[in-house]
Design an enzyme around this catalytic site. Structure first.
Site, PDB file in Angstrom:
ATOM      1  N   TYR A  90       3.431  -2.563  -8.187  1.00 38.66           N
ATOM      2  CA  TYR A  90       3.098  -3.960  -7.895  1.00 38.66           C
ATOM      3  C   TYR A  90       3.761  -4.385  -6.595  1.00 38.66           C
ATOM      4  CZ  TYR A  90       1.601  -8.678  -9.117  1.00 38.66           C
ATOM      5  OH  TYR A  90       0.967  -9.904  -9.130  1.00 38.66           O
ATOM      6  N   GLY A  91       3.332  -3.711  -5.509  1.00 36.07           N
ATOM      7  CA  GLY A  91       3.758  -4.141  -4.175  1.00 36.07           C
ATOM      8  C   GLY A  91       2.710  -5.112  -3.654  1.00 36.07           C
ATOM      9  N   ARG A 113       8.314  -0.414 -13.059  1.00 32.99           N
ATOM     10  CA  ARG A 113       9.617  -0.056 -13.619  1.00 32.99           C
ATOM     11  C   ARG A 113      10.298  -1.311 -14.163  1.00 32.99           C
ATOM     12  NH1 ARG A 113      11.658   4.159  -9.021  1.00 32.99           N
ATOM     13  NH2 ARG A 113      11.174   2.460  -7.616  1.00 32.99           N
ATOM     14  N   ASP A 152       3.492   5.371  -1.494  1.00 30.60           N
ATOM     15  CA  ASP A 152       2.989   6.746  -1.431  1.00 30.60           C
ATOM     16  C   ASP A 152       4.086   7.748  -1.784  1.00 30.60           C
ATOM     17  OD1 ASP A 152       0.261   6.091  -0.633  1.00 30.60           O
ATOM     18  OD2 ASP A 152       1.206   5.315   1.170  1.00 30.60           O
ATOM     19  N   ALA A 153       5.321   7.466  -1.363  1.00 29.21           N
ATOM     20  CA  ALA A 153       6.419   8.367  -1.727  1.00 29.21           C
ATOM     21  C   ALA A 153       6.737   8.231  -3.220  1.00 29.21           C
ATOM     22  CB  ALA A 153       7.654   8.038  -0.892  1.00 29.21           C
ATOM     23  N   HIS A 176      -5.272   4.638  -0.940  1.00 23.72           N
ATOM     24  CA  HIS A 176      -4.961   5.374   0.285  1.00 23.72           C
ATOM     25  C   HIS A 176      -5.219   6.852  -0.028  1.00 23.72           C
ATOM     26  CE1 HIS A 176      -3.414   6.057   4.143  1.00 23.72           C
ATOM     27  NE2 HIS A 176      -2.143   5.724   4.012  1.00 23.72           N
TER      28      HIS A 176
HETATM   29  N1  NAP Z   1       0.291  -2.768   2.040  1.00 19.88           N
HETATM   30  C1  NAP Z   1      -0.844  -2.520   2.701  1.00 19.88           C
HETATM   31  O1  NAP Z   1      -1.134  -3.177   3.720  1.00 19.88           O
HETATM   32  C2  NAP Z   1      -1.809  -1.472   2.202  1.00 19.88           C
HETATM   33  C3  NAP Z   1      -3.132  -1.539   2.645  1.00 19.88           C
HETATM   34  C4  NAP Z   1      -4.040  -0.638   2.151  1.00 19.88           C
HETATM   35  C5  NAP Z   1      -3.614   0.347   1.273  1.00 19.88           C
HETATM   36  N2  NAP Z   1      -2.321   0.432   0.881  1.00 19.88           N
HETATM   37  C6  NAP Z   1      -1.903   1.476  -0.065  1.00 19.88           C
HETATM   38  O2  NAP Z   1      -1.732   0.860  -1.340  1.00 19.88           O
HETATM   39  C7  NAP Z   1      -0.706   1.560  -2.064  1.00 19.88           C
HETATM   40  C8  NAP Z   1       0.366   0.562  -2.469  1.00 19.88           C
HETATM   41  O3  NAP Z   1       0.973   0.035  -1.301  1.00 19.88           O
HETATM   42  P1  NAP Z   1       1.788  -1.344  -1.324  1.00 19.88           P
HETATM   43  O4  NAP Z   1       2.059  -1.710   0.092  1.00 19.88           O
HETATM   44  O5  NAP Z   1       1.105  -2.323  -2.214  1.00 19.88           O
HETATM   45  O6  NAP Z   1       3.110  -0.959  -2.092  1.00 19.88           O
HETATM   46  P2  NAP Z   1       4.477  -0.323  -1.532  1.00 19.88           P
HETATM   47  O7  NAP Z   1       5.314  -1.417  -0.964  1.00 19.88           O
HETATM   48  O8  NAP Z   1       4.201   0.843  -0.690  1.00 19.88           O
HETATM   49  O9  NAP Z   1       5.104   0.157  -2.943  1.00 19.88           O
HETATM   50  C9  NAP Z   1       5.757  -0.737  -3.779  1.00 19.88           C
HETATM   51  C10 NAP Z   1       5.612  -0.365  -5.242  1.00 19.88           C
HETATM   52  O10 NAP Z   1       5.931   1.010  -5.469  1.00 19.88           O
HETATM   53  C11 NAP Z   1       6.815   1.086  -6.594  1.00 19.88           C
HETATM   54  N3  NAP Z   1       7.572   2.308  -6.555  1.00 19.88           N
HETATM   55  C12 NAP Z   1       8.256   2.813  -5.496  1.00 19.88           C
HETATM   56  N4  NAP Z   1       8.829   3.996  -5.855  1.00 19.88           N
HETATM   57  C13 NAP Z   1       8.488   4.224  -7.134  1.00 19.88           C
HETATM   58  C14 NAP Z   1       8.753   5.265  -8.067  1.00 19.88           C
HETATM   59  N5  NAP Z   1       9.483   6.325  -7.717  1.00 19.88           N
HETATM   60  N6  NAP Z   1       8.242   5.168  -9.302  1.00 19.88           N
HETATM   61  C15 NAP Z   1       7.502   4.115  -9.665  1.00 19.88           C
HETATM   62  N7  NAP Z   1       7.201   3.083  -8.837  1.00 19.88           N
HETATM   63  C16 NAP Z   1       7.694   3.146  -7.591  1.00 19.88           C
HETATM   64  C17 NAP Z   1       7.652  -0.165  -6.437  1.00 19.88           C
HETATM   65  O11 NAP Z   1       8.283  -0.486  -7.673  1.00 19.88           O
HETATM   66  P3  NAP Z   1       9.796  -1.053  -7.745  1.00 19.88           P
HETATM   67  O12 NAP Z   1       9.753  -2.481  -7.321  1.00 19.88           O
HETATM   68  O13 NAP Z   1      10.131  -0.843  -9.159  1.00 19.88           O
HETATM   69  O14 NAP Z   1      10.605  -0.225  -6.786  1.00 19.88           O
HETATM   70  C18 NAP Z   1       6.584  -1.177  -6.052  1.00 19.88           C
HETATM   71  O15 NAP Z   1       5.903  -1.649  -7.202  1.00 19.88           O
HETATM   72  C19 NAP Z   1      -0.208   2.662  -1.135  1.00 19.88           C
HETATM   73  O16 NAP Z   1      -0.927   3.837  -1.417  1.00 19.88           O
HETATM   74  C20 NAP Z   1      -0.578   2.140   0.246  1.00 19.88           C
HETATM   75  O17 NAP Z   1      -0.695   3.165   1.208  1.00 19.88           O
HETATM   76  C21 NAP Z   1      -1.409  -0.480   1.305  1.00 19.88           C
END
Ligand code: NAP
Length: 404
Positions: A90-91, A113, A152-153, A176
């Site tokens: 939930y980013g 988490r 992604d990581a 992605h």
């Molecule tokens: N942001 C953008 O502009 C964008 C645009 C298009 C596509 N995407 C893609 O969308 C996907 C999500 O991206 P995002 O930007 O929304 O999120 P993000 O900031 O990259 O990731 C945040 C989320 O990942 C969780 N997380 C991190 N490490 C973890 C682990 N080891 N186990 C379980 N959860 C973990 C975090 O939970 P905690 O809070 O518990 O750490 C948080 O909910 C990615 O594949 C990204 O490439 C992103």
């Protein structure tokens, strides 16, 4: 009860269902797929409601674009009536896509988490523990669509445990292409009995949300990595509309990840910081004041000229400027192109050979990666250019009046 947006969409869809059969939104997708490949004349793009085949550049390459008009809300409800859409992570994307799915009245749950930053953010957005907010395992178990929206990581780390929930009939959804495409680095093998699809909004999750709330809709791309059911593309398009897309462009996982990683390192993010900084520093080195250097570099670009490019194109912006500006800009552009092309070529090669993904995974696998990022972005904020920017922005009439 449906949220206001869903009710509005429902009314619209009822109007659409009341239309004559020929104008009605029907399941064009499956029917039109072979047409897209075989019968579309290269020189005369065919327009089908809900699907467009467009020769964007005029070089004969026909691209497929889907419209949300083909997926009124009643059709979405019918399509996903037996599904639980489980957002895992939930980013920014989780927030935008999740709230849009919820507003559309679909059965969506969040898995994050327990006790982590995202758990708190999800609660603040109205997700309720035990009702539609669960730890990752429980959500993955309940979900029929596993929406991999963790970093992604993080996905690499969490994936081995999640594989047990990727059983026959379920769908794995990515935003992605990173994880499946670079599987040598991520270790992510797609489960053999699941469709594996992608919907990648072309913007931040915050924009996914605001454009949806404004009734507009972000551009997204869709792709299929693995098609077990024969319906993977249809699912991807349906999901793209469900999460709030307006127009959806068809691509492949590989093309999506290469162009996305390349673009954000280039013109979208890395390139603009580098270009602004170089121009500002030269102005300062030649004795220009901080405000003059900032105004001539960033403020005029962002407030006046770039919006014109966005609305009407580069030629329009050129024509909107003086003869003097236009002459100089047209002369300078090819010099920048020549100087920058090798940088872009190197960047693309590094994306394609996996150097950029390796760097990201290594960096984001550190326990303190958030603090490390914070430190680096704080350093950007501390650059003279952006400190000046803060003060110049505060003097914009609309902000000054509000005391911002
Ligand atoms: N942001 C953008 O502009 C964008 C645009 C298009 C596509 N995407 C893609 O969308 C996907 C999500 O991206 P995002 O930007 O929304 O999120 P993000 O900031 O990259 O990731 C945040 C989320 O990942 C969780 N997380 C991190 N490490 C973890 C682990 N080891 N186990 C379980 N959860 C973990 C975090 O939970 P905690 O809070 O518990 O750490 C948080 O909910 C990615 O594949 C990204 O490439 C992103």
């Amino acid at each position: 009860m449906l949220a206001p947006l869903a009710r509005t969409a429902l009314r619209a869809s009822r109007r659409s269902l009341a239309a004559p059969a020929a104008a009605r939104s029907v399941s064009l997708l499956a029917a039109a797929r072979p047409v897209a490949r075989a019968a579309v004349p290269a020189a005369a793009p065919q327009q089908v409601r809900g699907i467009k085949h467009i020769d964007f550049s005029g070089d004969g390459q026909i691209e497929t674009v889907y419209e949300r008009a083909d997926w009124p809300i009643e059709r979405l409800h019918e399509y996903f009536k037996d599904d639980t859409l489980a957002l895992l992570g939930y980013g920014s994307q989780g927030h935008g896509q999740g709230l849009n799915l919820r507003d559309q009245g679909l059965n969506v749950i969040v898995g994050v988490r327990k006790g982590g930053a995202s758990w708190k953010e999800a609660e603040a957005d109205g997700w309720v523990a035990g009702k539609n907010l669960f730890d990752i395992d429980e959500a993955a178990q309940k979900g029929t669509y596993l929406m991999m929206l963790m970093s992604d990581a993080g996905a690499s780390e969490a994936y081995p445990k999640l594989m047990q929930y990727m059983t026959k009939g379920k769908t794995v959804y990515w935003s992605h292409g990173f994880s499946p495409v670079f599987k040598d680095q991520t270790g992510i093998e797609s489960p053999k009995d699941c469709d594996v699809i992608l919907c990648a909004p072309k913007g931040s999750g915050r924009t996914v949300r605001t454009l949806f709330k404004e009734g507009r809709g972000i551009n997204s791309s869709v792709a299929v990595f693995q098609d077990v059911t024969g319906k993977a593309l249809e699912k991807a398009v349906a999901m793209s509309v469900a999460v709030g897309s307006g127009y959806t462009y068809e691509t492949t996982f590989e093309k999506e990840v290469y162009s996305d990683l390349y673009g954000e390192r280039g013109c979208l993010m890395g390139g603009i910081q580098g270009m602004f900084k170089a121009q500002y520093d030269v102005l300062r080195a030649n004795g220009h004041s901080p405000s003059e250097a900032f105004n001539e570099t960033c403020e005029e670009a962002l407030q006046s000229l770039y919006p014109l490019v966005g609305e009407h194109g580069m030629d329009y912006m050129f024509k909107a400027c003086s003869t003097t500006a236009r002459r100089g800009a047209l002369d300078a552009a090819p010099k920048f192109e020549a100087a920058l092309k090798p940088v872009f070529e190197e960047l693309y090669a590094r994306v394609k050979d996996g150097s950029e993904t390796r760097r990201t995974i290594e960096f984001a696998s550190q326990k303190n990666y958030r603090e490390l990022f914070e430190k680096e972005t704080d350093e950007v904020a501390a650059q003279e250019m952006w400190r000046v920017g803060q003060k110049v922005r505060a003097l914009r009439p609309d902000r000054a009046a509000k005391g911002l």
